[in-house]
Scaffold this active site. Structure first.
Site, PDB file in Angstrom:
ATOM      1  N   GLU A 250       0.826  -1.206   0.000  1.00 24.19           N
ATOM      2  CA  GLU A 250       0.000   0.000   0.000  1.00 24.19           C
ATOM      3  C   GLU A 250       0.860   1.256   0.000  1.00 24.19           C
ATOM      4  O   GLU A 250       0.494   2.269  -0.603  1.00 24.19           O
ATOM      5  CB  GLU A 250      -0.972  -0.027   1.180  1.00 24.19           C
ATOM      6  CG  GLU A 250      -2.080  -1.083   1.057  1.00 24.19           C
ATOM      7  CD  GLU A 250      -1.617  -2.513   1.339  1.00 24.19           C
ATOM      8  OE1 GLU A 250      -0.485  -2.685   1.839  1.00 24.19           O
ATOM      9  OE2 GLU A 250      -2.389  -3.456   1.061  1.00 24.19           O
TER      10      GLU A 250
ATOM     11  N   HIS B 266     -11.915  -5.949   7.927  1.00 25.97           N
ATOM     12  CA  HIS B 266     -12.594  -5.598   6.669  1.00 25.97           C
ATOM     13  C   HIS B 266     -13.789  -4.699   6.938  1.00 25.97           C
ATOM     14  O   HIS B 266     -14.750  -4.689   6.167  1.00 25.97           O
ATOM     15  CB  HIS B 266     -13.079  -6.846   5.928  1.00 25.97           C
ATOM     16  CG  HIS B 266     -12.014  -7.821   5.576  1.00 25.97           C
ATOM     17  ND1 HIS B 266     -11.629  -8.838   6.416  1.00 25.97           N
ATOM     18  CD2 HIS B 266     -11.241  -7.934   4.470  1.00 25.97           C
ATOM     19  CE1 HIS B 266     -10.665  -9.550   5.839  1.00 25.97           C
ATOM     20  NE2 HIS B 266     -10.397  -9.025   4.667  1.00 25.97           N
TER      21      HIS B 266
HETATM   22  C1  TPP Z   1      -2.144  -5.081   4.171  1.00 32.50           C
HETATM   23  C2  TPP Z   1      -3.098  -5.889   3.376  1.00 32.50           C
HETATM   24  N1  TPP Z   1      -3.329  -5.569   2.082  1.00 32.50           N
HETATM   25  C3  TPP Z   1      -4.224  -6.264   1.347  1.00 32.50           C
HETATM   26  C4  TPP Z   1      -4.920  -7.319   1.893  1.00 32.50           C
HETATM   27  C5  TPP Z   1      -5.968  -8.082   1.063  1.00 32.50           C
HETATM   28  N2  TPP Z   1      -5.491  -9.433   0.743  1.00 32.50           N
HETATM   29  C6  TPP Z   1      -5.792 -10.488   1.514  1.00 32.50           C
HETATM   30  S1  TPP Z   1      -5.056 -11.886   0.986  1.00 32.50           S
HETATM   31  C7  TPP Z   1      -4.346 -11.108  -0.341  1.00 32.50           C
HETATM   32  C8  TPP Z   1      -3.472 -11.870  -1.282  1.00 32.50           C
HETATM   33  C9  TPP Z   1      -2.268 -12.461  -0.622  1.00 32.50           C
HETATM   34  O1  TPP Z   1      -1.578 -13.282  -1.508  1.00 32.50           O
HETATM   35  P1  TPP Z   1      -0.363 -14.189  -1.071  1.00 32.50           P
HETATM   36  O2  TPP Z   1       0.530 -13.404  -0.179  1.00 32.50           O
HETATM   37  O3  TPP Z   1       0.242 -14.751  -2.279  1.00 32.50           O
HETATM   38  O4  TPP Z   1      -0.979 -15.322  -0.147  1.00 32.50           O
HETATM   39  P2  TPP Z   1      -1.987 -16.473  -0.577  1.00 32.50           P
HETATM   40  O5  TPP Z   1      -3.371 -15.929  -0.419  1.00 32.50           O
HETATM   41  O6  TPP Z   1      -1.683 -16.881  -1.952  1.00 32.50           O
HETATM   42  O7  TPP Z   1      -1.764 -17.589   0.394  1.00 32.50           O
HETATM   43  C10 TPP Z   1      -4.705  -9.760  -0.338  1.00 32.50           C
HETATM   44  C11 TPP Z   1      -4.272  -8.779  -1.344  1.00 32.50           C
HETATM   45  C12 TPP Z   1      -4.657  -7.612   3.249  1.00 32.50           C
HETATM   46  N3  TPP Z   1      -5.265  -8.618   3.880  1.00 32.50           N
HETATM   47  N4  TPP Z   1      -3.749  -6.888   3.960  1.00 32.50           N
END
Ligand code: TPP
Ligand code: TPP
Ligand code: MG
Ligand code: MG
Lengths: 410, 337, 337, 410
Positions: C60, C129
């Site tokens: 972010e 959220h």
């Molecule tokens: C600071 C923050 N930014 C955005 C999100 C929204 N978000 C939740 S999971 C995710 C994707 C994460 O991907 P990855 O790190 O590859 O983990 P995976 O879900 O594949 O296990 C996002 C963008 C969040 N939870 N926290």
């Protein structure tokens, strides 16, 4: 500068989108057994190559080969299989429960079970994981009651976190599982701090941080590596590269680097890359890093190469952004199948026993689910008492919260 | 008992805690060998070793994030952010992690951590060495926020913070480090040596979090203030002759509602003073608290005297700073209302 | 004119701006190919190309930091933070950079940037959220903060934000994306299609930043609200029969002081409603504004109806949410005062 | 685990502290001319070695040698010398002015002048720097009026930023110099965004980000590298490693890595390390990276190895934490002396001309200072009008600020 062509923005794109035929034959997968195993006190600068390869133990024939083989006996491997099957069965049930409206949200670890399950077996009691939301395998392997996990997912009257948290946000100090955060990457640097504390106190416990491929882009990933590198904290830093971050493929986080493991090189950290769908390889590499940390040689960064077979969460529909058959085409296979085949080939397991075990695990889980539902589900049955929402904001409730609780009438 | 500056008092608090409790560790940027840019941690590394007092990399999120991890392990970290203006990179760890871990884990994990940071202006530090971000902490449930106004309180409150089982933000008005500055920037500042609250016991003592102190009793108007503004208010009361009751809040969360309400009900008038920008500053909350608790006792509109809604300007520091003239004017105005 | 959901209206605003002005670019996590987790940017990549609408890494601070760089270059980035709860890592870039660049450079550099983020609860999103961090922006001078309550405003205000020459925080109440939710969670929500403010012109139009809208005229009490709470207040007024004047602030900075003051002077009573936690929330500032501007007109204490000072609890969402029952009770109480 | 020894916290320490005799003979300094020069479109993975060496051009004899030599003609080098001398003279004056109480604060770039001065010469008009507080050399080389710099330092009536900013927080869009921030590292990722914008618009301009060794630990450093790597932004990312971050030596930020340049390897960025006190080397490397960016080959990370000879700022006293003679012992010499010797050896300069030039520059600066002081100093003489403090918070002043300005009576 008249001869200079206009610049343009490069935006990485995954190879395949819905409608494409996924074909991973271009992805280089080193042969099982082909990657060397250095001593645990190796100088990180001497093993840069390990960040660009993939440590694998089980070959196509289901044999364990090479220098990383032989670290797990059959009993342990059988336990590992059971752990993974339990995680998978649990996930399936909870997914269905969410689809039935019994809770708001759920997240599978389908296809990634080997990583958390094998890693947990490499830890000792008292060690602490700082997990993400996709490491239910750690908890299950550590023997945390599945009933409590379900109670948490249902936010019901027996929810260990009193209905305060979104489903899957487990916590259990006793099982070495730090309370999951909804905010990505924050836990990675906390793991380093915990490990520093262990070193400050002259303890022998180590910490493990967990992060997803997409989340390595977060800034706390950097904070973690900086502190881990500077203070040589006894911590294992795990990157689960399941190729996707919601709809975003790993290339957006990885950028121009060849691998995520390579991120560790610039910090002087041993940086290993491992086949995340190979239970034996995960275990061997985890054990290596855990030992390295525990013996005072400092942190290790590990990239687990795997694939997120399911949707990101129950709020997600992957068919909108990747080919439906992509997970079948994924070249590293299924971790449960692979360990099963290995054990069958070794003669300590069989298709029948597998089918039996599967049925038995599924019925146990189903049984537990019934029990859990007696304690309520999100929208029906008993709930945690509403006044609990005012408690534990602080150790002692300050006056303004007492007044607010009264105002709320709970 | 010894006469101390606020810096010495703060150092003494950490010293006492480190001495009594091996779990207390102290770190931050330039905090180790050098002893901090304001010298608050001077000598601690030498006394307690590098593993209990050390320099950190310049990464505020990392400082707070690792401190959370340490606190979760069972230590009691007391970390320094070099200036409150530089806590923003740590804001996520402070507000979404430290503040939430007890709650979200249902007491399974807790964060007994103290985060010290110099706050406020008056040292020609410009917009990035002068901020007062207390409202940004006050809005976040799960954090406690302390702002001492003198050496005695600073030590007692800092010990209380370090011993507290919840995360505490400890804001140190840097303009008070060496003396009770009252806003008369053109006059020499009396050193703490000459101030009764510069008397600081040597060993362990605690000033409880959440209790305000009445600095001056009065009948006409209640002044709610904290940090540097306590001294400014004292000067203003003296200079205007308004019989103000000056309340030093000391802790803004938890807030001493009883002290505020009792005083305003008595005086019927209230002036709120802080150095932070006005809009949505902690003065707004105090306005609300007074209005909610004392509406029928109020004889005049409550007045806020605050920093303006601009960055802290280097050349016009004293136009920005809510000095005794502005506070005095408010005291007179509230008496007319 | 077309009937639109709030999602469609927001998308249409970006579409209109991208069409008219090549300098407008849109990016954020999952914003490109997929079109955003709430689908607000769906189709924009296809229409305008990958270089004007794309996926970003999950960082972010990087999203906002690069957007600042782009704005400084001369573009008009409109970026998405996936949930307002995840803006904290960007808080430094938003508050210490975007908000300060015009001032500190004396207009040499400016940041015409819009940062969109879904806000508020009511979707069982739990504590990460569901947050409403508007007060954390309101306290920071240099930022404008907008919170629409319906599709018509959402489009007009978002176009205004993108065309504005200062950084604008654009908070989208996610519970309103698909319909005018009034807090009756046990009843079906009418879709925007059936709501007059779901009528949205196709092309370009602007709703000015800083102007409140009166949603319901009334004589008895002024209700100050924004976002989801506007609909809750409407329901509460209807159900209690209190003749409330409901003001939808729409922009909290700059604030429409005239509208607020005129209304409260007329009604003599005021109820303030927001979903964010209470202490130091924007309601505190509104309390102060009302008290400063209308003290002698007030016939009863102003009442705040807000989220509690706890994280947003998953199981007890509706105990936390300031629904029509709580707002209705406040309306009745303020009439008794 | 009974055989496991207790862990302990490793805390890096500089080799020398006050009282020690600094001795850098252990520091490996590659010979001038010994490091290869790849083509500007080289694959970053092929030049990892450049992150672990030091590119140097001038040898001890004052000759320019090796593949990085020959990129600057004598006239340009003479200009460079004058730039550096001007920066040094300006710094000295402003330091004295601060010591005399004419302003609140000042920051020198003593010993590091070559970096900013040579880098600026490698840029083209329209390119944009995102500097820290120690790159006054960029502005001076770009021809920004020194009088305006002084007016800023004095916060006087002619201060280009209306008295709003701490001394040295310059800004000049026209001179490709982004407004300096007091918050470390934020500008690094902004530089990447600016460069991305240039690419988005099909422009040919590039950006340069600047950061100190200590500040590479900040999280925005990571954000910058992630975005630069992913979108291949036309940006040069400069790390000025002057060995110190206030009282903290570079090892605390660098940790276990061998160099700061190595940080770029895990992002697939070409990562170069250069002698920051060698004007010719800095220029050659900067030009390489600038060309690489401008020709669409993407970002480069450069570490400049130098030494902060002065205090961190006028608020700092380095004798409290490092040996007083450390800067003399520093093995890379003085950038002004080195370039001077090179030019003398080439026969285009002499000690006399140097002494003359120095005197002339110093008197020019002294003259400008007098002029500046007519516009006021921080505590005396004319000031910017106080109402300016309420302006430019927003483009148009909102009502609450109008009211506050009235309340303030300005
Ligand atoms: C600071 C923050 N930014 C955005 C999100 C929204 N978000 C939740 S999971 C995710 C994707 C994460 O991907 P990855 O790190 O590859 O983990 P995976 O879900 O594949 O296990 C996002 C963008 C969040 N939870 N926290
Ligand atoms: C976010 C932030 N944290 C801390 C500071 C305080 N601070 C100012 S300069 C500095 C040291 C920076 O060292 P380095 O990056 O090596 O740059 P140098 O001063 O050596 O040029 C620190 C800690 C700050 N300005 N901003
Ligand atoms: Mg992933
Ligand atoms: Mg430095």
């Amino acid at each position: 500068m008249n001869d200079v062509a206009p610049l343009s923005l490069y935006v990485p794109e995954p190879e395949f989108r819905p409608g494409d035929e996924p074909d991973f034959s271009g992805v280089k997968i080193p042969q099982a057994g082909s990657v060397r195993r250095p001593e645990i006190d190796v100088d990180p600068e001497e093993i840069h190559d390990l960040a660009y390869s993939i440590i694998r133990v089980m070959n196509r024939e289901g044999e364990a080969v090479g220098p990383w083989a032989g670290y797990l006996d059959d009993d342990e491997a059988l336990k590992g299989l059971r752990d993974m099957m339990t995680v998978r069965a649990y996930d399936a049930r909870m997914l269905t429960a969410q689809r039935q409206g019994k809770t708001s949200f759920y997240m599978l670890s389908l296809g990634e079970e080997a990583i958390a399950c094998a890693f947990q077996r490499a830890l000792s009691p008292g060690d602490m994981n700082f997990p993400t939301y996709r490491q239910q395998g750690l908890l299950i392997t550590a023997g945390y009651p599945i009933l409590d996990m379900m109670n948490q997912v249902y936010s019901n009257s027996k929810d260990p976190v009193a209905g305060r948290q979104l489903p899957v946000m487990y916590t259990s100090k006793k099982h070495g599982f730090f309370t999951i955060s909804g905010n990505l990457a924050t836990q990675f640097v906390q793991a380093v701090g915990w490990a520093m504390a262990s070193a400050i106190r002259g303890d022998t416990k180590i910490a493990a941080g967990w992060i997803g491929d997409g989340s390595t882009a977060e800034s706390d990933f950097h904070a973690a590596l900086v502190f881990a590198s500077t203070y040589r904290a006894p911590v294992v830093l795990n990157i689960v590269n399941n190729q996707w971050a919601i709809s975003t493929y790993q290339g957006i986080a990885r950028g121009r680097a060849a691998t995520f493991a390579a991120r560790g090189l610039g910090f002087g950290l041993p940086s290993l890359r491992v086949d995340g769908n190979d239970y034996l390889a995960v275990y061997a590499v985890a054990k290596w890093a855990v030992e390295r940390a525990r013996r005072g040689h400092g942190p290790t960064l590990i990239e687990y190469v795997t694939y997120r077979v399911g949707p990101h969460s129950t709020s997600d529909d992957p068919s909108a952004y990747r080919p439906q058959k992509e997970s079948d085409a994924w070249p590293l296979g299924d971790p449960v199948e692979r360990l099963k085949n290995y054990l069958i080939r070794k003669g300590v397991w069989s298709e029948e026993r597998h089918a039996q075990a599967k049925a038995q695990i599924e019925s146990e889980i189903a049984q537990l689910q019934k029990e859990a539902e007696k304690n309520g589900t999100l929208h029906s049955g008993p709930k945690p008492p509403p006044r609990r929402m005012f408690e534990d904001v602080y150790k002692e409730m300050p006056l303004h919260l007492v007044r607010q609780r009264q105002e709320a009438g709970v | 008992m010894a006469r101390m500056t606020m810096i010495e008092a703060i150092r003494s608090a950490m010293d006492v805690c480190m001495e009594r409790d091996e779990r207390v560790v102290v770190y931050g940027e330039d905090v180790g060998y050098f002893g901090g840019v304001f010298r608050c941690t001077q000598g601690l590394q030498k006394k307690y070793g590098k593993h209990r007092c050390f320099d950190s990399p310049i990464n505020e999120s990392g400082i707070v994030g690792t401190a959370i991890g340490m606190a979760v392990y069972g230590l009691r970290p007391c970390v320094e952010i070099q200036f409150a203006d530089y806590m923003y990179p740590a804001y996520d760890q402070l507000t979404q992690e430290a503040a939430r871990i007890r709650y979200r884990s249902n007491n399974d994990f807790t964060v007994p951590m103290t985060v010290r940071m110099p706050t406020g202006g008056g040292i020609f530090g410009g917009q990035t060495h002068s901020q007062s971000p207390e409202a940004l902490f006050a809005h976040v449930c799960g954090l406690k926020t302390v702002i001492p106004s003198n050496p005695y309180d600073a030590k007692g409150l800092l010990i209380a913070a370090i011993e507290d089982d919840d995360p505490v933000i400890f804001l140190e008005p840097k303009r008070l480090y060496n003396g009770p500055f009252d806003g008369h920037y053109d006059q020499p500042v009396t050193p703490w040596k000459k101030h009764p609250l510069g008397e600081v016991p040597d060993g362990h003592y605690v000033e409880p979090l959440g209790k305000a102190a009445i600095r001056r009793e009065g009948e006409d108007v209640t002044v709610l203030a904290y940090g540097t503004m306590v001294h400014v208010a004292e000067a203003a009361a003296k200079e205007t002759g308004v019989d103000a009751e000056i309340i030093d809040l000391r802790t803004i969360v938890p807030l001493d509602f009883e002290a505020i309400e009792a005083s305003v009900r008595k005086t019927g008038r209230c002036v709120i003073v802080h150095e932070a920008t006005r809009t949505c500053g902690f003065g707004a909350e105090l306005m609300a608290v007074v209005q909610e608790g004392c509406f029928y006792h109020l004889e005049a509109p409550v007045i806020r005297v605050t920093g303006w809604d601009t960055p802290y300007p280097h050349a016009h520091e004293w136009t920005y700073f809510p000095g005794p003239a502005r506070v005095g004017a408010a005291l007179k105005k509230v008496m007319e209302g």
